[in-house]
Design an enzyme around this catalytic site. Structure first.
Site, mmCIF file in Angstrom:
data_model
loop_
_atom_site.group_PDB
_atom_site.id
_atom_site.type_symbol
_atom_site.label_atom_id
_atom_site.label_comp_id
_atom_site.label_asym_id
_atom_site.label_seq_id
_atom_site.Cartn_x
_atom_site.Cartn_y
_atom_site.Cartn_z
ATOM 1 N N ASP A 8 -8.366 -0.066 0.139
ATOM 2 C CA ASP A 8 -7.077 -0.006 0.826
ATOM 3 C C ASP A 8 -5.997 -0.454 -0.165
ATOM 4 O O ASP A 8 -6.306 -0.757 -1.334
ATOM 5 C CB ASP A 8 -7.115 -0.909 2.079
ATOM 6 C CG ASP A 8 -6.069 -0.509 3.120
ATOM 7 O OD1 ASP A 8 -5.202 0.334 2.816
ATOM 8 O OD2 ASP A 8 -6.106 -1.059 4.240
ATOM 9 N N HIS A 60 -6.367 4.284 2.270
ATOM 10 C CA HIS A 60 -5.007 3.886 2.647
ATOM 11 C C HIS A 60 -4.145 5.087 3.026
ATOM 12 O O HIS A 60 -4.031 6.048 2.246
ATOM 13 C CB HIS A 60 -4.334 3.125 1.509
ATOM 14 C CG HIS A 60 -2.877 2.876 1.745
ATOM 15 N ND1 HIS A 60 -2.428 1.962 2.668
ATOM 16 C CD2 HIS A 60 -1.776 3.455 1.206
ATOM 17 C CE1 HIS A 60 -1.098 1.982 2.676
ATOM 18 N NE2 HIS A 60 -0.675 2.878 1.800
ATOM 19 N N HIS A 115 -1.854 -5.881 9.503
ATOM 20 C CA HIS A 115 -1.899 -4.895 10.599
ATOM 21 C C HIS A 115 -3.361 -4.540 10.845
ATOM 22 O O HIS A 115 -4.240 -4.929 10.060
ATOM 23 C CB HIS A 115 -1.076 -3.639 10.264
ATOM 24 C CG HIS A 115 -1.622 -2.827 9.147
ATOM 25 N ND1 HIS A 115 -1.376 -3.106 7.822
ATOM 26 C CD2 HIS A 115 -2.436 -1.753 9.136
ATOM 27 C CE1 HIS A 115 -1.985 -2.228 7.058
ATOM 28 N NE2 HIS A 115 -2.652 -1.390 7.826
ATOM 29 N N GLU A 134 -9.547 -4.886 10.145
ATOM 30 C CA GLU A 134 -10.152 -3.615 9.726
ATOM 31 C C GLU A 134 -11.489 -3.873 9.015
ATOM 32 O O GLU A 134 -12.441 -3.099 9.172
ATOM 33 C CB GLU A 134 -9.196 -2.864 8.793
ATOM 34 C CG GLU A 134 -7.965 -2.335 9.509
ATOM 35 C CD GLU A 134 -6.922 -1.749 8.566
ATOM 36 O OE1 GLU A 134 -7.219 -1.527 7.380
ATOM 37 O OE2 GLU A 134 -5.792 -1.510 9.031
#
Ligand SMILES: [Zn+2]
Length: 273
Positions: A8, A60, A115, A134
């Site tokens: 990411d 990402h 996030h 995540e």
């Protein structure tokens, strides 16, 4: 031994702002090079630990960020966003996984650009009632395929969370958040040297890490930032409305729950606002 590296961008050292991770800016071009360099350090570590193959999954945004021409030529690259397993596509064919450039879950103190799956539409994501990052979701998907997560690298707020949820996984903080959009990053050479070394040690010790196992049935609860997203999500009959902003799906195992939840989020993202 086959290694999957999911990469990411918000958790790459030096990254603190949206323009650095968004297409169409000058900064983005610079930071995707840094993302590629961190990936290369992890690839070197994997091969130093005896990997037979390394597959990198760009994880990402558009999932077309890593500079293929600058990527270590021994590795293969998965790019593009339409992938059923999303950030861990390729894990079905791996023996061990690592996550690089990962970030804190939504709502973390000192989390850099924190996030969970969607910064635009999601407050919280819960699996069986527990708020997850995540990295937790992806570790559970890896676990379904009996693949352990040997290393996670990214911001320190994420590592403090994962120390509790993935206690056997090797964790590497490359930056320390001050605010959501400010951080102190370790020096470039320290980050690259540490990534290579920690990856080697993590892969060498992979047998000491149990794959994450979540007993079924599994529920995913998604708390959206606006009730309109929940309204759209409930077009799917399998989605249950919990409250104005929150929906829940249930699957017989983590893969089924993930597929339903991911479809729900993707459907919600089409909401006309
Ligand atoms: Zn990202």
């Amino acid at each position: 031994m086959r290694v999957l590296i999911s990469v990411d961008m918000e958790g790459i050292a030096g990254v603190t702002g949206r323009s650095e991770v968004s297409r169409g800016t000058d900064e983005y071009q610079r930071f995707r090079k840094l993302m590629t360099e961190e990936t290369n350090a992890a690839i070197r570590g994997a091969f130093n630990a005896g990997a037979d193959s390394v597959v990198v999954n760009d994880s990402h945004g558009s999932m077309r960020n890593i500079l293929y021409d600058l990527l270590d030529d021994r590795a293969e690259l998965i790019s593009g966003a339409n992938k059923p397993l999303c950030m861990v596509q390729g894990v079905e064919d791996a023996d061990v996984a690592a996550f690089i450039g990962y970030h804190a879950m939504a709502g973390s103190f000192h989390g850099v650009m924190d996030h969970t799956i969607s910064s635009a539409s999601i407050y919280h994501w819960k699996i069986n009632g527990n708020r997850v990052a995540e990295a937790d979701i992806n570790a559970a998907l890896c676990g379904f395929y009996q693949v352990p997560v040997a290393l996670v690298a990214g911001d320190d707020a994420l590592m403090q969370h994962l120390a509790k949820t993935l206690p056997e996984t090797r964790l590497l903080s490359v930056k320390f958040g001050i605010d959501q959009y400010s951080a102190r990053s370790l020096s470039r050479s320290t980050v690259l040297t540490s990534l290579e070394k920690e990856m080697r040690l993590a892969i060498e010790n992979r047998h000491m890490i149990a794959p994450v196992h979540i007993e079924g049935p599994v529920t995913c609860q998604i708390d959206f930032s606006h009730s309109t997203f929940a309204e759209t999500a409930c077009l799917l009959p399998l989605v249950r409305r919990v409250d104005a902003r929150t929906v829940e799906v249930a699957g017989k195992d983590i893969i089924e729950a993930w597929r339903l939840a991911y479809a729900t989020v993707r459907l919600a993202s089409t909401t006309d606002m």
